[in-house]
Scaffold this motif. Structure first.
Motif, PDB file in Angstrom:
ATOM      1  N   LEU A  48      47.774  59.657  75.653  1.00  0.00           N
ATOM      2  CA  LEU A  48      49.017  58.898  75.524  1.00  0.00           C
ATOM      3  C   LEU A  48      49.350  58.587  74.066  1.00  0.00           C
ATOM      4  O   LEU A  48      50.501  58.721  73.645  1.00  0.00           O
ATOM      5  CB  LEU A  48      48.934  57.619  76.348  1.00  0.00           C
ATOM      6  CG  LEU A  48      48.810  57.801  77.856  1.00  0.00           C
ATOM      7  CD1 LEU A  48      48.650  56.460  78.546  1.00  0.00           C
ATOM      8  CD2 LEU A  48      49.989  58.559  78.419  1.00  0.00           C
ATOM      9  N   SER A  61      50.411  61.829  72.260  1.00  0.00           N
ATOM     10  CA  SER A  61      51.765  62.227  72.661  1.00  0.00           C
ATOM     11  C   SER A  61      52.817  61.343  72.003  1.00  0.00           C
ATOM     12  O   SER A  61      53.842  61.823  71.514  1.00  0.00           O
ATOM     13  CB  SER A  61      51.914  62.129  74.178  1.00  0.00           C
ATOM     14  OG  SER A  61      50.981  62.923  74.817  1.00  0.00           O
ATOM     15  N   ALA A  85      48.929  61.812  86.275  1.00  0.00           N
ATOM     16  CA  ALA A  85      50.098  61.382  85.504  1.00  0.00           C
ATOM     17  C   ALA A  85      49.862  61.559  84.012  1.00  0.00           C
ATOM     18  O   ALA A  85      50.763  62.010  83.291  1.00  0.00           O
ATOM     19  CB  ALA A  85      50.433  59.927  85.825  1.00  0.00           C
ATOM     20  N   TYR A 120      50.085  65.343  83.250  1.00  0.00           N
ATOM     21  CA  TYR A 120      51.476  65.796  83.331  1.00  0.00           C
ATOM     22  C   TYR A 120      52.275  65.268  82.150  1.00  0.00           C
ATOM     23  O   TYR A 120      53.116  65.972  81.572  1.00  0.00           O
ATOM     24  CB  TYR A 120      52.147  65.333  84.619  1.00  0.00           C
ATOM     25  CG  TYR A 120      51.661  65.983  85.881  1.00  0.00           C
ATOM     26  CD1 TYR A 120      50.765  67.042  85.869  1.00  0.00           C
ATOM     27  CD2 TYR A 120      52.102  65.537  87.115  1.00  0.00           C
ATOM     28  CE1 TYR A 120      50.323  67.624  87.034  1.00  0.00           C
ATOM     29  CE2 TYR A 120      51.671  66.126  88.290  1.00  0.00           C
ATOM     30  CZ  TYR A 120      50.778  67.157  88.241  1.00  0.00           C
ATOM     31  OH  TYR A 120      50.345  67.732  89.405  1.00  0.00           O
ATOM     32  N   TYR A 121      52.083  64.012  81.811  1.00  0.00           N
ATOM     33  CA  TYR A 121      52.813  63.393  80.703  1.00  0.00           C
ATOM     34  C   TYR A 121      52.520  64.125  79.398  1.00  0.00           C
ATOM     35  O   TYR A 121      53.426  64.461  78.644  1.00  0.00           O
ATOM     36  CB  TYR A 121      52.427  61.918  80.596  1.00  0.00           C
ATOM     37  CG  TYR A 121      53.026  61.203  79.424  1.00  0.00           C
ATOM     38  CD1 TYR A 121      54.331  60.739  79.464  1.00  0.00           C
ATOM     39  CD2 TYR A 121      52.291  60.983  78.266  1.00  0.00           C
ATOM     40  CE1 TYR A 121      54.891  60.073  78.388  1.00  0.00           C
ATOM     41  CE2 TYR A 121      52.844  60.323  77.179  1.00  0.00           C
ATOM     42  CZ  TYR A 121      54.139  59.871  77.258  1.00  0.00           C
ATOM     43  OH  TYR A 121      54.687  59.225  76.194  1.00  0.00           O
ATOM     44  N   SER A 145      54.043  67.627  79.418  1.00  0.00           N
ATOM     45  CA  SER A 145      55.501  67.517  79.325  1.00  0.00           C
ATOM     46  C   SER A 145      55.912  67.206  77.894  1.00  0.00           C
ATOM     47  O   SER A 145      56.902  67.739  77.382  1.00  0.00           O
ATOM     48  CB  SER A 145      56.021  66.424  80.255  1.00  0.00           C
ATOM     49  OG  SER A 145      55.747  66.736  81.585  1.00  0.00           O
ATOM     50  N   CYS A 146      55.134  66.340  77.226  1.00  0.00           N
ATOM     51  CA  CYS A 146      55.420  66.029  75.822  1.00  0.00           C
ATOM     52  C   CYS A 146      55.277  67.277  74.956  1.00  0.00           C
ATOM     53  O   CYS A 146      56.094  67.505  74.060  1.00  0.00           O
ATOM     54  CB  CYS A 146      54.486  64.932  75.310  1.00  0.00           C
ATOM     55  SG  CYS A 146      54.936  63.300  75.865  1.00  0.00           S
ATOM     56  N   LEU A 150      60.352  59.604  75.324  1.00  0.00           N
ATOM     57  CA  LEU A 150      59.093  59.353  76.038  1.00  0.00           C
ATOM     58  C   LEU A 150      59.315  58.592  77.341  1.00  0.00           C
ATOM     59  O   LEU A 150      58.614  58.833  78.328  1.00  0.00           O
ATOM     60  CB  LEU A 150      58.111  58.609  75.143  1.00  0.00           C
ATOM     61  CG  LEU A 150      57.583  59.401  73.949  1.00  0.00           C
ATOM     62  CD1 LEU A 150      56.582  58.575  73.158  1.00  0.00           C
ATOM     63  CD2 LEU A 150      56.959  60.711  74.382  1.00  0.00           C
ATOM     64  N   ILE A 207      60.417  61.166  79.840  1.00  0.00           N
ATOM     65  CA  ILE A 207      59.274  61.979  80.262  1.00  0.00           C
ATOM     66  C   ILE A 207      58.359  61.177  81.184  1.00  0.00           C
ATOM     67  O   ILE A 207      57.870  61.687  82.195  1.00  0.00           O
ATOM     68  CB  ILE A 207      58.494  62.496  79.038  1.00  0.00           C
ATOM     69  CG1 ILE A 207      59.349  63.488  78.247  1.00  0.00           C
ATOM     70  CG2 ILE A 207      57.184  63.148  79.453  1.00  0.00           C
ATOM     71  CD1 ILE A 207      58.736  63.893  76.921  1.00  0.00           C
ATOM     72  N   ALA A 208      58.120  59.909  80.841  1.00  0.00           N
ATOM     73  CA  ALA A 208      57.237  59.071  81.664  1.00  0.00           C
ATOM     74  C   ALA A 208      57.801  58.881  83.069  1.00  0.00           C
ATOM     75  O   ALA A 208      57.063  58.964  84.060  1.00  0.00           O
ATOM     76  CB  ALA A 208      57.020  57.720  80.991  1.00  0.00           C
ATOM     77  N   THR A 217      57.403  62.128  84.944  1.00  0.00           N
ATOM     78  CA  THR A 217      55.985  62.325  85.271  1.00  0.00           C
ATOM     79  C   THR A 217      55.570  61.471  86.460  1.00  0.00           C
ATOM     80  O   THR A 217      54.905  61.952  87.374  1.00  0.00           O
ATOM     81  CB  THR A 217      55.120  61.984  84.039  1.00  0.00           C
ATOM     82  OG1 THR A 217      55.453  62.881  82.990  1.00  0.00           O
ATOM     83  CG2 THR A 217      53.656  62.076  84.355  1.00  0.00           C
TER      84      THR A 217
END
Length: 186
Positions: free
Chosen positions: A11, A14, A110, A113-114, A117-118, A145, A148-149, A152
């Motif tokens: 996290l 990202s 999650a 995926y997050y 995706s970032c 973000l 995206i969150a 996700t």
């Protein structure tokens, strides 16, 4: 490094890379942060894997596996012992998931995926997609973000709940049937 610290590193990496990309306009710096994050988490996973206890198979499996040739009866016994050992390990894992609840399946999914995706967004989406004047007090990277969150979580939560319900159903059907039959493949 535990699973939670790996998630935290994902996290933070990202977020920092998105800040570089959208508020500083430094694509290479953002990609470098992502690369360091991937390498760091991968290295810690490898170090954690070294500390994992060795896999101990049942004595009958070890004894039969040391032979060069097995009779058909020994092959059946070998397969049955392996199925039984696998069943016990799977049951232990399912009970752990049952105790921990759906969050144990949603959280890691999650985070992964997050993070990916970032990576995709940072490589594909140009900084100009989010104009600087949209919300003057909010940095552009937080808007990206947050989107995206939400995307996700919209994917990870239903999948985690689905998998958790499958575990519960498997445990219920296992208890109702008194366990699986180990003498024939299921």
């Amino acid at each position: 490094m535990t699973y939670r610290s790996s998630v935290l590193v994902f996290l933070l990496g990202s977020t920092l890379s998105a800040w570089f990309r959208f508020d500083r306009g430094a694509l290479l710096a953002g990609l470098f942060v992502l690369l360091v994050t991937i390498i760091g988490v991968f290295a810690t996973w490898l170090l954690e894997a070294r500390r994992a206890p060795p896999l101990v198979l049942p004595a009958a499996v070890n004894e039969l596996s040391s032979r060069d040739h097995l009779t058909p009866e020994e092959e059946r016994r070998f397969a049955s012992e392996l199925r039984e050992d696998h069943y016990k390990r799977q049951l232990t894992s399912w009970r752990a998931v049952q105790r921990q609840g759906p969050a144990s399946l949603i959280g890691p999914r999650a985070a992964l995926y997050y993070f990916w995706s970032c990576v995709i967004v940072l490589v594909v989406v140009p900084p100009g997609v989010v104009p600087a004047h949209v919300l003057s007090l909010v940095p552009r990277f937080t808007l990206v973000l947050a989107t995206i969150a939400l995307a996700t979580l919209a994917v990870a939560v239903p999948l985690g709940l689905r998998d958790w319900k499958r575990v519960l159903r498997s445990l219920e059907s296992d208890e109702a049937s008194g366990g699986i039959r180990l003498d024939e493949p299921s």
